[in-house]
Scaffold this motif. Structure first.
Motif, PDB file in Angstrom:
ATOM      1  N   SER A 159       0.840  -1.207   0.000  1.00 28.29           N
ATOM      2  CA  SER A 159       0.000   0.000   0.000  1.00 28.29           C
ATOM      3  C   SER A 159       0.872   1.254   0.000  1.00 28.29           C
ATOM      4  N   MET A 160       2.034   1.175   0.645  1.00 27.98           N
ATOM      5  CA  MET A 160       2.962   2.313   0.624  1.00 27.98           C
ATOM      6  C   MET A 160       3.606   2.438  -0.765  1.00 27.98           C
ATOM      7  N   GLU A 161       3.847   1.281  -1.419  1.00 31.19           N
ATOM      8  CA  GLU A 161       4.334   1.311  -2.805  1.00 31.19           C
ATOM      9  C   GLU A 161       3.296   1.988  -3.701  1.00 31.19           C
ATOM     10  N   ALA A 162       2.022   1.712  -3.437  1.00 31.22           N
ATOM     11  CA  ALA A 162       0.943   2.323  -4.222  1.00 31.22           C
ATOM     12  C   ALA A 162       0.965   3.843  -4.051  1.00 31.22           C
ATOM     13  N   LEU A 163       1.194   4.293  -2.818  1.00 27.34           N
ATOM     14  CA  LEU A 163       1.264   5.738  -2.554  1.00 27.34           C
ATOM     15  C   LEU A 163       2.463   6.347  -3.285  1.00 27.34           C
ATOM     16  N   ARG A 164       3.622   5.676  -3.197  1.00 24.63           N
ATOM     17  CA  ARG A 164       4.803   6.168  -3.911  1.00 24.63           C
ATOM     18  C   ARG A 164       4.543   6.225  -5.410  1.00 24.63           C
ATOM     19  N   TRP A 165       3.916   5.162  -5.932  1.00 21.41           N
ATOM     20  CA  TRP A 165       3.627   5.098  -7.371  1.00 21.41           C
ATOM     21  C   TRP A 165       2.745   6.277  -7.784  1.00 21.41           C
ATOM     22  N   ALA A 166       1.697   6.518  -7.004  1.00 18.72           N
ATOM     23  CA  ALA A 166       0.759   7.602  -7.337  1.00 18.72           C
ATOM     24  C   ALA A 166       1.473   8.951  -7.355  1.00 18.72           C
ATOM     25  N   LEU A 167       2.290   9.202  -6.341  1.00 21.17           N
ATOM     26  CA  LEU A 167       2.970  10.497  -6.253  1.00 21.17           C
ATOM     27  C   LEU A 167       4.025  10.656  -7.345  1.00 21.17           C
TER      28      LEU A 167
END
Length: 171
Positions: free
Chosen positions: A20-28
Motif C-alpha cells: 500500500s505504501m508502494e501504491a502511494l509512492r507510485w501515485a505520487l
C-alpha cells in the motif's frame, strides 16, 4: 509512465502493508494533478476496521442464562485503542512518503469495513481515480476473504489502478 489530464482528486488507500505504501509512492511519482489549485489533491485514505471486524467476531452471548445483549466494553475499547495506534503508525509512515513532495495531500481516516468504506469515500469525494495495493493472499484465503482491491475495482465508478507487490506474478 506518467498519467495526467483532468485529475483533481486521486484517492490512495493505505493499510499496514508495504504494497500500500508502494501504491502511494507510485501515485505520487506517476500521477499529475490537473492544476495546482487548492481543490486538486491526493487523498491518503485509511480505513480503520471497526472493533467487530478487527476481532473477527463480535463478543458472543453470555452462556447459561446470563444477561444478554451486553457489549463487553473493556474488550471493545481496548481493540479501538489498539486500532487507533495502528492507524497512527500507518498514517505517520505515509506522511514520511509525501512529506517532501510539493503537492496537495490530504489524509482521511474512516472506521468500518475497508471494502465498503473505500468505495463510499471514493464516491463521496467524486474521485477521478483510486490507487490501491493488492495484497498477495493465497487463492484459498482470497476466496474466503474476498480481495478488497478486487471488490473496489468492481464497485467504484472511477478508474482503479491496482499496484501488485514487487516480484508478484501470481494470477
Amino acid at each position: 509512465m506518467e498519467m495526467s489530464g483532468s485529475l483533481t482528486c486521486v484517492v490512495v488507500a493505505v493499510d499496514g502493508s508495504e504494497v500500500s505504501m508502494e501504491a502511494l509512492r507510485w501515485a505520487l511519482d506517476n500521477l499529475k494533478l490537473s492544476s495546482p489549485s487548492p481543490d486538486s489533491s491526493f487523498v491518503v485514505l485509511h480505513v480503520q476496521p471497526s472493533p467487530s471486524v478487527a476481532a473477527g467476531v463480535s463478543p458472543g452471548t453470555i452462556p447459561f442464562g446470563g444477561p444478554s445483549g451486553l457489549e463487553v466494553p473493556a474488550f471493545t475499547s481496548a481493540i479501538e485503542q489498539h486500532q487507533k495506534r495502528i492507524t497512527d503508525t500507518i498514517m505517520d509512515h505515509a506522511r514520511l512518503i509525501f512529506a517532501d513532495i510539493p503537492v496537495n495531500v490530504k489524509t482521511q481516516v474512516v472506521v468500518g469495513d475497508p471494502k465498503y468504506k473505500i468505495c463510499e469515500t471514493v464516491e463521496n469525494l467524486h474521485a477521478d481515480l483510486l490507487v490501491i495495493g493488492s495484497r498477495a493472499h493465497g487463492r484459498i484465503k482470497r476466496m474466503f476473504l474476498g480481495s478488497v482491491s478486487n471488490y473496489c475495482t468492481n464497485h467504484v465508478h472511477c478508474p482503479v489502478v491496482v499496484i501488485k507487490p514487487k516480484g508478484d506474478s501470481s494470477e
